[in-house]
Every structure is written in structure tokens, then in C-alpha cells.
Design an enzyme around this catalytic site. Structure first.
Site, mmCIF file in Angstrom:
data_model
loop_
_atom_site.group_PDB
_atom_site.id
_atom_site.type_symbol
_atom_site.label_atom_id
_atom_site.label_comp_id
_atom_site.label_asym_id
_atom_site.label_seq_id
_atom_site.Cartn_x
_atom_site.Cartn_y
_atom_site.Cartn_z
ATOM 1 N N SER A 260 12.428 42.931 51.464
ATOM 2 C CA SER A 260 12.268 41.595 51.840
ATOM 3 C C SER A 260 13.382 40.816 51.101
ATOM 4 O O SER A 260 14.085 41.203 50.372
ATOM 5 C CB SER A 260 11.004 40.947 51.450
ATOM 6 O OG SER A 260 10.860 40.916 50.044
ATOM 7 N N GLY A 261 13.752 39.543 51.880
ATOM 8 C CA GLY A 261 14.527 38.791 51.123
ATOM 9 C C GLY A 261 14.033 37.205 51.106
ATOM 10 O O GLY A 261 13.104 36.685 51.773
ATOM 11 N N ALA B 290 15.334 45.403 48.883
ATOM 12 C CA ALA B 290 15.262 46.397 49.697
ATOM 13 C C ALA B 290 14.098 46.296 50.890
ATOM 14 O O ALA B 290 14.268 46.951 52.029
ATOM 15 C CB ALA B 290 14.944 47.637 48.955
ATOM 16 N N HIS C 97 25.595 42.008 42.326
ATOM 17 C CA HIS C 97 24.496 42.977 42.361
ATOM 18 C C HIS C 97 22.946 42.374 41.823
ATOM 19 O O HIS C 97 23.092 41.711 40.606
ATOM 20 C CB HIS C 97 24.978 44.089 41.267
ATOM 21 C CG HIS C 97 24.021 45.224 41.299
ATOM 22 N ND1 HIS C 97 23.834 45.997 40.149
ATOM 23 C CD2 HIS C 97 23.157 45.713 42.133
ATOM 24 C CE1 HIS C 97 23.039 47.133 40.563
ATOM 25 N NE2 HIS C 97 22.518 46.981 41.963
ATOM 26 N N ASP C 98 22.073 42.598 42.355
ATOM 27 C CA ASP C 98 20.617 42.012 41.937
ATOM 28 C C ASP C 98 20.576 42.310 40.394
ATOM 29 O O ASP C 98 19.835 41.350 39.897
ATOM 30 C CB ASP C 98 19.762 42.268 42.733
ATOM 31 C CG ASP C 98 19.575 43.623 43.198
ATOM 32 O OD1 ASP C 98 19.978 44.517 42.736
ATOM 33 O OD2 ASP C 98 18.614 43.917 44.243
ATOM 34 N N THR C 99 20.874 43.404 39.982
ATOM 35 C CA THR C 99 20.489 43.645 38.762
ATOM 36 C C THR C 99 21.502 42.916 37.567
ATOM 37 O O THR C 99 20.816 42.683 36.414
ATOM 38 C CB THR C 99 20.522 45.293 38.412
ATOM 39 O OG1 THR C 99 19.774 45.785 39.572
ATOM 40 C CG2 THR C 99 20.012 45.671 37.206
#
Length: 495
Positions: A17-18, A15, A243-245
């Protein structure tokens, strides 16, 4: 498993940084190195808060270019994971016609109540198993129904969630990965398809949505234009746990069923994997949600406002000219033996950005508690409140499923906050197994390895994680304080 070293790229968008991570897999262990990091700063344009997708795609290409500085040849594959719910709209010519809007944008304020008039909350949960949150895709689409009608009338338009959008502009192929779609409130979790009933109730055409693919699926390769631009061969593009989770949970180093996890970062996602969705009235009442995981699993979890609370305090203090690092914030909190006040991290009043410390103070004042004044008191209040929320959520999980979890697994960047890990062990009275920090990247990469035929099962993935990233163990410290604190917390938290 093969014995050669397989190099893959994972682009992990958070949310704020990447980064692009290089993974090396030798058949037993995974190594990770960050080869490109960048800010992810939303852009306020008029009255709308947008994600800067063009800049984020540019950074993805920069990360792919950076591969050659760290390894020979070309990566075996590349994949992208992001946060949930948000999307862009693409027309039949492949043009981005609706720029992705940030889930914290105010356009969904009050929208849930409007939708519930035509699609009551209980019926929605019974159809989707998803906790209604104002930023869910289903509510975003209702908020933009006028704009959407115009776009649909003008021609074919396709909705692509954020990781699907990146994958489309990498490969030219349109598809929607199942775990990211499961955050939308538009799926039937029993049939594992787009819900015809929900689409009908919401007047959404089926052709708006791409076909679903499972995590760990190859979805084309770099386009010819990108191969030329990046001086790369046609690298396979994989739909990981987009989805990152979902990627993070795939990398939870548990060897047993019903392992309770906390994926800890901007959000704290707490839950466990099940074989089927849990869609009881009690699950709905306690705000649990059923999202998809790897290998057909369901992630029964609760979305908890996590370290966002401290991130926003830090940002506010910096705007006021007071720089304080996260380690300094933790040390300030360590200097206070206990908090005198608590907040409910799930309270909707903490969702929007801005003036977070004042909102925490207002919550405490409104609930008749001492108002934290110093930075130390504010940070301690947030951390203890999160630990107590984890205790409450753990009790709810155990009641829903009828078992006792012997330990908790905490993964993600938030576990670098060692005070939070220890407070969680103390509050819950359970051993906390913390690690890996880079769970999302590890899960992303190992699901790519699965797509490439190098790993066969979720159990094998978790064994690789266990062999590659030794965890930190936090034992609970006995104290009567936490039972008394939990009682006070429950009196001021949202019922």
C-alpha cells in the site's frame, strides 16, 4: 529553526500500500496526518510481475490534490520514498520504455549463480559492501541483459529507481538519490560513487545511470504541466531519504551512537549506523549489508523477511474464504504460551508469494520439528522465530563491532504488533523502545525540512522525533524458556 508552521507532503510507497502524509513542522514538533491512502497491487502480465507505476503516479497526484482539503495555500515541498532495488527505464524523450518489474518476479531465479561465475561473491562484496540477494538491481539487470542491449542500441536510455522515477515525472529532472542507489549492488561505498569496477565487470555503460544526489536535496519543482493539472504553484520537489528504510532510520529517536534499530514492516531491517562500511569477511559470512543513510552515515544491517510471512498467510486464508484481521492473528498467538517449532525467516523458500502456511509447515517437517497446524500455532511460530532471529542478529552485530547494546529501537508499522515487540524484549533480554509507527513518513518530512533550511543536523531531526512521538517501552520478562528456545532455533535455522 523557524517558528512558523511548515506544511510538507510525503508520499510513502510500501510493498502492499501507499499513502500521502501531510506534515506540519513548527520548528520543534512534527505533526502527521494521512490525507490519501491507496493499494499497491502488482500486476502479472504474461510471465512477468510488474509494479503498476502509472496507477501509482496517478495516486501521487491525487494525494497532492488532497492537500487543499486539509491545509491552506500550497505545500512547501513534496518528496517520495519507496522500497529498494526496483527501477524503470526512460528514453531520451522521457518515455517509460521498460515498466518496473517487481523484485519478487521469477526472472532472477538462478541469476546470482550465473553472475558469480564471472564476478565471484567475495569480490562483489569487497567492491560494494552489499549482501548479494537475488532481487538486487545488479542481478535484475543481468536477467534483462538481452532486452537492455536492444534498448541501449536503439538510443539513450536512463535507469531511474522507483523514487527517482516518481521525482522525474514530478519535476522533469533526472537524478538518483544516494540511499536508494545504495541498495543496487552497483556503488562503491568508500568513494560514494557508481563503481567503475562493477560496471565494467557487468558490461553496464556509465551513461545508463543518473548523477547521484544526497538525501535532503532540492531537485527542481513541479512541471508546468502538473501545476496546471493540479492547480498548484511550482512546489519544490525534494530527494529525501528515498529508500524508505533510510528515512525510517533517520527518525529513530536515539540520542547516542551505536543505537541498534529494527525497522519493522514487510521486511525487518535490523542494524545500526556507522561512519564507514563494515566489509569484513565475517560481515559477509553473516549476510550483513552496507546501505547509505542520511548525513553520510552507513546503515550496517541485515535484511530479514519480516511481517511478509504473516501478510502472505493472511492473504492465503482470505483466498480460501477465511477472513482474519492482524489484531485477531495476534490474539490467536497470545492464546498459545509458546511455540513448539521455529523457522529461519531468512530462508529463500519464503521469498515468493503464495502458499505461505504450507511452506512454513514444510520447513518444520523438513527440520524434524512438530508441524504447526492451527492459525494460532502458525502465527506464534512466525512471531517467536522473528524474535529469535533478532536475538541472533543482535549477537552478530555486537561481535562485529565489539560492544553491548543496552536497548533496541523498533520503528515502523510492524510495532503495532505489540506481541512481537514484547517477544523481542523477552528473547534478547533488552529493553525495547518502540516508536514512532510512522518513522518513514517522519524521516521523509524532516529531511525535506533539512532541504528547505529548517533543520541543520541528524541530531536535530532525532530530537524533533523524540519531542513529537513518545515511544512505548517494553521491558524483558525473565524466563529460562528463551535460552532453551534459542538453542532449538539455532539447530534448525540456516547456519
Amino acid at each position: 529553526m523557524s517558528n512558523r508552521v511548515l506544511h510538507m507532503l510525503a508520499a510513502d510507497y510500501g510493498a502492499s500500500s501507499g499513502r500521502v502524509m501531510l506534515g506540519g513542522f513548527d520548528g520543534r514538533r512534527l505533526t502527521l496526518s494521512e490525507i490519501h491512502r491507496f493499494a499497491n497491487e502488482p500486476v502479472q502480465l504474461g510471465h512477468t510481475l510488474h509494479w503498476d507505476f502509472l496507477r501509482l503516479f496517478h495516486e501521487l497526484k491525487a494525494g497532492i490534490r488532497a492537500f487543499r482539503k486539509h491545509a491552506e495555500g500550497a505545500p512547501a515541498s513534496v518528496s517520495v520514498d519507496t522500497w529498494g532495488v526496483d527501477f524503470g527505464l526512460v528514453d531520451s524523450a522521457g518515455r517509460l520504455v521498460s515498466h518496473p518489474v517487481h523484485y519478487r518476479d521469477a526472472r532472477t531465479d538462478g541469476v546470482m549463480e550465473q553472475v558469480f561465475q564471472q564476478f565471484p561473491e567475495r569480490e562483489m562484496f569487497a567492491a560494494t559492501g552489499i549482501q548479494p540477494l537475488q532481487f538486487n538491481t545488479i542481478f535484475q539487470l543481468h536477467a534483462m541483459r538481452g532486452e537492455l542491449s536492444g534498448l541501449l542500441a536503439a538510443g539513450d536510455v536512463r535507469l531511474l529507481f522507483m523514487p527517482d522515477l516518481f521525482r522525474y515525472y514530478l519535476s522533469g529532472e533526472q537524478s538518483t538519490e544516494y540511499t536508494i542507489a545504495s541498495t543496487s549492488g552497483l556503488l562503491d561505498p568508500l568513494q560514494r560513487t557508481w563503481s567503475a569496477a562493477v560496471l565494467e565487470r557487468m558490461a553496464l555503460p556509465r551513461q545508463l545511470f543518473a548523477d547521484l544526489v544526497e538525501p535532503g536535496t532540492r531537485c527542481g519543482q513541479l512541471t508546468d504541466a502538473l501545476c496546471e493539472e493540479l492547480r498548484m504553484p511550482p512546489i519544490p520537489v525534494v530527494a529525501t531519504g528515498s529508500h524508505d528504510t533510510a528515512s525510517a532510520v533517520a527518525a529513530v529517536p536515539a540520542s547516542h551512537e551505536q543505537a541498534v534499530f529494527i525497522s519493522c514492516g514487510t521486511w525487518s531491517l535490523m542494524g545500526l549506523e556507522t561512519d564507514r562500511p563494515v566489509m569484513t569477511e565475517q560481515a559477509r559470512d553473516w549476510s550483513f549489508t552496507n546501505e547509505a543513510g542520511a548525513f553520510g552515515k552507513i546503515r550496517l544491517l541485515k535484511n530479514i523477511m519480516g511481517l511478509w510471512l504473516l501478510q502472505e498467510c493472511k492473504r492465503q486464508w482470505e483466498l480460501e474464504g477465511e477472513t482474519v484481521s492482524y489484531p485477531e492473528m495476534v490474539e490467536l498467538a497470545r492464546g498459545i504460551p509458546r511455540s513448539e517449532s521455529y523457522i529461519d525467516p531468512e530462508d529463500a523458500g519464503f521469498l515468493a508469494p503464495g502458499q505461505m502456511s504450507q511452506r512454513i509447515q514444510a520447513y518444520c517437517e523438513r527440520t524434524g520439528q512438530p508441524v504447526p497446524q492451527s492459525k494460532a500455532e502458525l502465527v506464534r511460530c512466525v512471531l517467536e522465530s522473528l524474535a529469535l532471529k533478532f536475538r541472533q542478529t543482535l549477537e552478530e552485530i555486537e561481535q562485529l563491532l565489539g560492544f553491548r547494546a543496552p536497548q533496541l529501537y523498533m520503528v515502523g508499522g510492524g510495532i503495532q504488533n505489540t506481541l512481537l515487540c514484547q517477544l523481542t524484549a523477552d528473547s534478547t533480554g533488552r529493553t525495547v523502545v518502540a516508536g514512532p509507527v510512522e518513522a518513514t513518513a517522519a524521516g521523509n518530512l524532516l529531511l525535506q525540512a533539512h532541504a528547505l533550511g529548517e533543520i541543520g543536523s541528524l541530531q536535530e531531526i532525532r530530537q524533533v522525533v523524540t519531542d513529537s512521538f513518545p515511544p512505548e517501552i517494553y521491558q524483558p520478562r525473565t524466563s529460562d524458556y528463551w535460552d532453551e528456545a534459542y538453542g532449538r532455533y539455532l539447530r534448525v535455522a540456516r547456519p
